[in-house]
Scaffold this active site. Structure first.
Site, PDB file in Angstrom:
ATOM      1  N   SER A 153       0.814  -1.214   0.000  1.00  0.00           N
ATOM      2  CA  SER A 153       0.000   0.000   0.000  1.00  0.00           C
ATOM      3  C   SER A 153       0.849   1.266   0.000  1.00  0.00           C
ATOM      4  O   SER A 153       0.393   2.322  -0.445  1.00  0.00           O
ATOM      5  CB  SER A 153      -0.945   0.001   1.206  1.00  0.00           C
ATOM      6  N   ASP A 383      -3.675   5.736  12.293  1.00  0.00           N
ATOM      7  CA  ASP A 383      -2.756   5.162  11.304  1.00  0.00           C
ATOM      8  C   ASP A 383      -1.425   5.914  11.348  1.00  0.00           C
ATOM      9  O   ASP A 383      -1.321   7.050  10.884  1.00  0.00           O
ATOM     10  CB  ASP A 383      -3.381   5.264   9.904  1.00  0.00           C
ATOM     11  N   HIS A 386       0.779   4.762   7.230  1.00  0.00           N
ATOM     12  CA  HIS A 386       0.571   5.446   5.955  1.00  0.00           C
ATOM     13  C   HIS A 386       0.764   6.958   6.103  1.00  0.00           C
ATOM     14  O   HIS A 386       0.830   7.479   7.220  1.00  0.00           O
ATOM     15  CB  HIS A 386      -0.823   5.128   5.409  1.00  0.00           C
TER      16      HIS A 386
END
Length: 412
Positions: A153, A383, A386
């Protein structure tokens, strides 16, 4: 060698001409030695001059090499990873809310983040400059080409970042579209965006380990539910060939929570490797990747990059708590040197295929301020892995483009 022969020949002639005949010494012969010595010295100096004229340029060519070698030397002299973050109010370079290929989950400003200082930083290497992004130059260079990202990702977020950067130079946004009309999701294995006005594509293939993930082999212990086949590259790897630029990354999934705790262990051939460590398995997987590149990729056409591991900044890995700051960490002692980055460096160093290593581990370690944090499309799940878009992945792409445009000073 021809130059040295020529010098030796000159020296031999000088000795022959200047050698007196053997005989009884006389006054005349003693006086005759003076011009002989002068002649010898003159000839010797002439030989040295000839050697300088012919040999030095040859040696200079040897050390400098051809144009590509000079480019490689100059690139190696500038360690892009060695530098610091400086404030730059010309950033960000795009608005994620106006880019249809920026995931909503990464659009921190759109998700309610109120401070924007995390957007105002630019990486400055110590010994060189990464040129500011020139969208028109990059669009022209990409014309008629195919650029492919392969990885997890983090690779997808870099893919999204590059597309948003490039779209700032496209007048008719409708000429930019996903090849299959697909929406960006976490599990989709392929995404490809075409810039039809320039006839190029920017593609992403999801391959979180780069090697094959398979079902449990026969007669495996009960705890084994699946395996990573470390000696086999991902079964979609055939789609990665015939490209102009290939950018690989892997690392985020090489953790116990994604492997052992889910029942995933390592396999080489038909043999289970239950005792193999994660760093050891990572090395075997990268060796498999390197062999595939050497065997499969056309070095005359394709430029291959490997981006090193990007660090996360969880306050507590177990509770997954995340404390995003307003500013970067500026103390150099806090930089994170990860074992995966070291392994990638060793593997690439041993390859004959010219790989460019994008060393982003240290520069990313400063950026605790740039994570998604609580500003995702699901704020209940913080998070600190990311990154916001726009944000840090844009700088990864500016470094990538710096290498691409430096290695290809004129369009191919």
């Amino acid at each position: 060698m021809h130059t040295f022969n020529r010098s030796a020949s000159l020296n031999r002639r000088a000795l022959t001409i200047g050698s007196p005949r053997v005989g009884r010494p006389t006054v005349v012969s003693r006086h005759y030695h003076v011009p002989i010595v002068i002649g010898f010295l003159f000839t010797f100096l002439l030989a040295i001059s000839a050697s300088y004229i012919f040999v030095v340029p040859s040696l200079k060519h040897t050390f400098n090499g051809d144009t590509s070698s000079q480019s490689n030397v100059s690139m190696s002299l500038c360690d892009v990873s060695d530098g610091g973050w400086i404030q730059d109010d010309s950033y960000p370079l795009y608005n994620a809310s106006e880019c249809p290929f920026a995931e909503q989950g990464f659009n921190c400003l759109g998700n309610g983040r109120t401070d924007d200082q995390y957007l105002k930083w630019r990486w400055k290497p110590k010994n060189c400059d990464v040129p500011k992004f020139d969208v028109h130059a990059v669009l022209e260079w990409l014309r008629n080409r195919r650029l492919v990202f392969v990885g997890d990702s983090m690779s997808r977020s870099q893919w999204e970042s590059l597309i948003c950067l490039l779209m700032t130079g496209v007048e008719d946004k409708k000429t930019v579209y996903e090849l299959n009309g697909s929406k960006i999701t976490k599990r989709i294995r392929f995404l490809g965006v075409r810039f039809s006005s320039f006839n190029f594509t920017v593609e992403f293939f999801r391959s979180v380990f780069l090697v094959q993930h398979g079902w449990m082999p026969r007669y495996a212990p009960r705890r084994v539910r699946s395996t990573l086949k470390l000696d086999k590259l991902d079964d979609i790897s055939s789609h990665w060939v015939d490209t102009d630029v290939l950018i690989f990354n892997t690392g985020q999934w090489w953790v116990p929570g994604k492997l052992f705790e889910t029942g995933c262990y390592f396999q080489v051939g038909s043999s289970l490797k239950l005792g193999m460590s994660i760093p050891g398995a990572f090395r075997v997987a990268l060796d498999t990747w390197a062999s595939w590149v050497e065997r499969t990729i056309d070095r005359k056409r394709t430029s291959v990059f490997f981006r090193t591991f990007e660090p996360s900044h969880w306050s507590d890995q177990r509770s997954r708590s995340c404390n995003v700051t307003q500013y970067p960490i500026l103390e150099a002692s806090r930089r994170d040197q990860h074992v995966f980055a070291d392994i990638a460096e060793e593997v690439v160093k041993n390859m004959s295929f010219p790989i460019t290593l994008l060393r982003i581990t240290s520069l990313s370690a400063f950026r605790i301020d740039a994570h998604v944090g609580n500003w995702s499309d699901n704020p209940s799940l913080p998070d600190c892995s990311h990154w916001c878009l726009p944000g840090l992945p844009d700088m990864w792409n500016e470094i990538l483009l710096y290498y691409i445009l430096t290695n290809h000073e004129s369009p191919l």
